[in-house]
Design a protein around this motif. Structure first.
Motif, mmCIF file in Angstrom:
data_model
loop_
_atom_site.group_PDB
_atom_site.id
_atom_site.type_symbol
_atom_site.label_atom_id
_atom_site.label_comp_id
_atom_site.label_asym_id
_atom_site.label_seq_id
_atom_site.Cartn_x
_atom_site.Cartn_y
_atom_site.Cartn_z
ATOM 1 N N ASN A 176 0.776 -1.257 0.088
ATOM 2 C CA ASN A 176 -0.022 0.129 0.056
ATOM 3 C C ASN A 176 1.022 1.262 0.043
ATOM 4 N N GLY A 177 0.315 2.411 -0.435
ATOM 5 C CA GLY A 177 0.847 3.683 -0.356
ATOM 6 C C GLY A 177 2.092 3.937 -1.335
ATOM 7 N N GLY A 178 2.222 3.215 -2.398
ATOM 8 C CA GLY A 178 3.196 3.424 -3.371
ATOM 9 C C GLY A 178 4.620 3.023 -2.784
ATOM 10 N N LYS A 179 4.412 1.837 -2.120
ATOM 11 C CA LYS A 179 5.863 1.289 -1.495
ATOM 12 C C LYS A 179 6.304 0.202 -2.441
ATOM 13 N N GLY A 180 5.804 -0.150 -3.579
ATOM 14 C CA GLY A 180 6.396 -1.269 -4.519
ATOM 15 C C GLY A 180 5.670 -2.359 -4.276
ATOM 16 N N PHE A 181 6.612 -3.474 -4.470
ATOM 17 C CA PHE A 181 6.415 -4.764 -4.162
ATOM 18 C C PHE A 181 7.473 -5.586 -3.916
ATOM 19 N N ALA A 182 7.055 -6.807 -3.455
ATOM 20 C CA ALA A 182 7.933 -7.816 -2.756
ATOM 21 C C ALA A 182 7.921 -9.247 -3.482
ATOM 22 N N LYS A 183 8.916 -9.987 -3.587
ATOM 23 C CA LYS A 183 8.779 -11.231 -3.961
ATOM 24 C C LYS A 183 9.395 -12.492 -2.798
ATOM 25 N N LEU A 184 8.512 -13.190 -2.390
ATOM 26 C CA LEU A 184 9.062 -14.150 -1.486
ATOM 27 C C LEU A 184 9.458 -15.616 -1.914
ATOM 28 N N ASP A 185 10.486 -16.077 -1.639
ATOM 29 C CA ASP A 185 10.866 -17.365 -2.318
ATOM 30 C C ASP A 185 10.275 -18.307 -1.071
ATOM 31 N N LEU A 186 9.264 -19.139 -1.558
ATOM 32 C CA LEU A 186 8.860 -19.942 -0.589
ATOM 33 C C LEU A 186 9.532 -21.085 0.075
ATOM 34 N N GLN A 187 10.779 -21.451 -0.792
ATOM 35 C CA GLN A 187 11.725 -22.307 -0.270
ATOM 36 C C GLN A 187 12.748 -21.843 0.641
ATOM 37 N N THR A 188 13.417 -20.696 0.477
ATOM 38 C CA THR A 188 14.123 -20.060 1.349
ATOM 39 C C THR A 188 13.576 -19.038 2.298
ATOM 40 N N LYS A 189 12.339 -18.673 2.164
ATOM 41 C CA LYS A 189 11.444 -17.799 2.973
ATOM 42 C C LYS A 189 12.177 -16.433 3.086
ATOM 43 N N LYS A 190 13.004 -16.083 1.953
ATOM 44 C CA LYS A 190 13.492 -14.636 1.814
ATOM 45 C C LYS A 190 13.122 -13.892 0.860
ATOM 46 N N PHE A 191 12.861 -12.576 1.260
ATOM 47 C CA PHE A 191 12.131 -11.588 0.704
ATOM 48 C C PHE A 191 13.145 -10.786 -0.283
ATOM 49 N N GLU A 192 12.551 -10.312 -1.389
ATOM 50 C CA GLU A 192 13.412 -9.373 -2.189
ATOM 51 C C GLU A 192 12.396 -8.233 -2.467
ATOM 52 N N SER A 193 12.662 -7.026 -2.102
ATOM 53 C CA SER A 193 11.740 -5.822 -2.645
ATOM 54 C C SER A 193 12.096 -5.275 -3.857
ATOM 55 N N PHE A 194 11.066 -4.615 -4.591
ATOM 56 C CA PHE A 194 11.164 -3.580 -5.924
ATOM 57 C C PHE A 194 10.454 -2.438 -5.531
ATOM 58 N N PHE A 195 11.270 -1.312 -5.744
ATOM 59 C CA PHE A 195 10.715 -0.094 -5.750
ATOM 60 C C PHE A 195 10.714 0.830 -6.855
ATOM 61 N N ILE A 196 9.592 0.793 -7.518
ATOM 62 C CA ILE A 196 9.546 1.622 -8.984
ATOM 63 C C ILE A 196 9.180 3.100 -8.869
ATOM 64 N N THR A 197 9.785 3.737 -9.577
ATOM 65 C CA THR A 197 9.712 5.171 -9.431
ATOM 66 C C THR A 197 9.819 5.606 -11.097
ATOM 67 N N THR A 198 8.912 6.741 -11.155
ATOM 68 C CA THR A 198 8.696 7.527 -12.522
ATOM 69 C C THR A 198 9.025 9.043 -12.320
ATOM 70 N N LYS A 199 10.073 9.211 -13.032
ATOM 71 C CA LYS A 199 10.546 10.814 -12.827
ATOM 72 C C LYS A 199 10.668 11.360 -11.463
ATOM 73 N N ASN A 200 11.315 10.423 -10.830
ATOM 74 C CA ASN A 200 11.806 10.679 -9.331
ATOM 75 C C ASN A 200 10.525 10.708 -8.377
ATOM 76 N N LYS A 201 9.202 10.160 -9.138
ATOM 77 C CA LYS A 201 8.292 10.239 -8.165
ATOM 78 C C LYS A 201 8.038 8.793 -7.550
ATOM 79 N N PRO A 202 7.200 8.887 -6.622
ATOM 80 C CA PRO A 202 6.950 7.345 -5.915
ATOM 81 C C PRO A 202 6.016 6.722 -6.717
ATOM 82 N N SER A 203 5.988 5.304 -6.685
ATOM 83 C CA SER A 203 5.180 4.637 -7.626
ATOM 84 C C SER A 203 3.799 4.555 -7.024
ATOM 85 N N SER A 204 3.015 4.352 -7.710
ATOM 86 C CA SER A 204 1.365 4.067 -7.450
ATOM 87 C C SER A 204 1.201 2.736 -6.736
ATOM 88 N N GLU A 205 0.031 2.505 -5.982
ATOM 89 C CA GLU A 205 -0.067 1.244 -5.637
ATOM 90 C C GLU A 205 -0.388 0.123 -6.595
#
Length: 207
Positions: A176-205
């Motif tokens: 929520n709140g334009g904070k990007g998205f995350a991928k959870l590896d279900l085997q290792t239970k590790k998260f990888e986060s992704f933050f998308i910006t457009t022209k230096n502005k935060p991403s949308s939901e």
């Protein structure tokens, strides 16, 4: 048939997989005379489960008949989810419930700290419940909490609005709140986060 179902304030729509065509799916009207607003929806074998303004309903696709589920009238459930088995998962405030699809009896009821917003099952039959304000919960098929994931143990942001499972080992989460998205590896239970910006502005939901 790999079709996609969409619930809207105007009823149900079906996206036909083979022709990529959007078609309305008419269920009639509710007792007040207005079109059925579908708040949440799940498809289970030959039935559609629908959360309408007056409660939970079950629509038989073969008979083209919709009936109220008596024990769940005048109640609102945010999530309806079926993983292709005999259980329907429902959510109320701070609670996730599973019921038997045949007789609508409660199988499990689990209290959570956050408000459930979506549910997804993986190939191990674990149910992942994303909450609006308290991260991600991993439940076993009996509804018991295995683990909670928040910003204190790997999740970058605990306010979740959507999820998608790839059918193998990846669970994707929208923040929520334009904070990007995350991928959870279900085997290792590790998260990888992704933050998308457009022209230096935060991403949308992400929905």
């Amino acid at each position: 048939h790999k079709n996609k179902w969409l619930c809207t304030v105007e009823g149900l729509y079906v996206v036909k997989h083979d022709v990529n065509l959007l078609q309305s799916f008419l269920l009639g009207t509710d007792p007040s005379g207005f079109s059925n607003t579908i708040y949440s929806f799940a498809k289970e074998k030959n039935n559609l489960w629908l959360q309408l303004r007056h409660g939970l309903y079950k629509y038989n696709l073969a008979q083209q008949k919709m009936l109220p589920v008596a024990a769940y009238q005048n109640k609102m459930y945010n999530i309806l989810y079926n993983a292709g088995d005999s259980l329907l998962w429902l959510s109320a405030k701070n609670k996730i419930i599973s019921i038997n699809c045949s007789n609508s009896s409660i199988v499990s009821s689990t209290l959570l700290q956050g408000n459930p917003y979506f549910a997804i099952a993986d190939k191990q039959k674990h149910v992942w419940v994303g909450t609006w304000d308290d991260g991600l919960y991993e439940l076993d098929e009996k509804g018991k909490v295995i683990k909670q994931y928040t910003d204190k143990n790997g999740l970058s942001y605990k306010y979740l609005i959507c999820g998608w499972y790839d059918g193998a080992n990846e669970l994707w989460l929208g923040m929520n709140g334009g904070k990007g998205f995350a991928k959870l590896d279900l085997q290792t239970k590790k998260f990888e986060s992704f933050f998308i910006t457009t022209k230096n502005k935060p991403s949308s939901e992400f929905n």
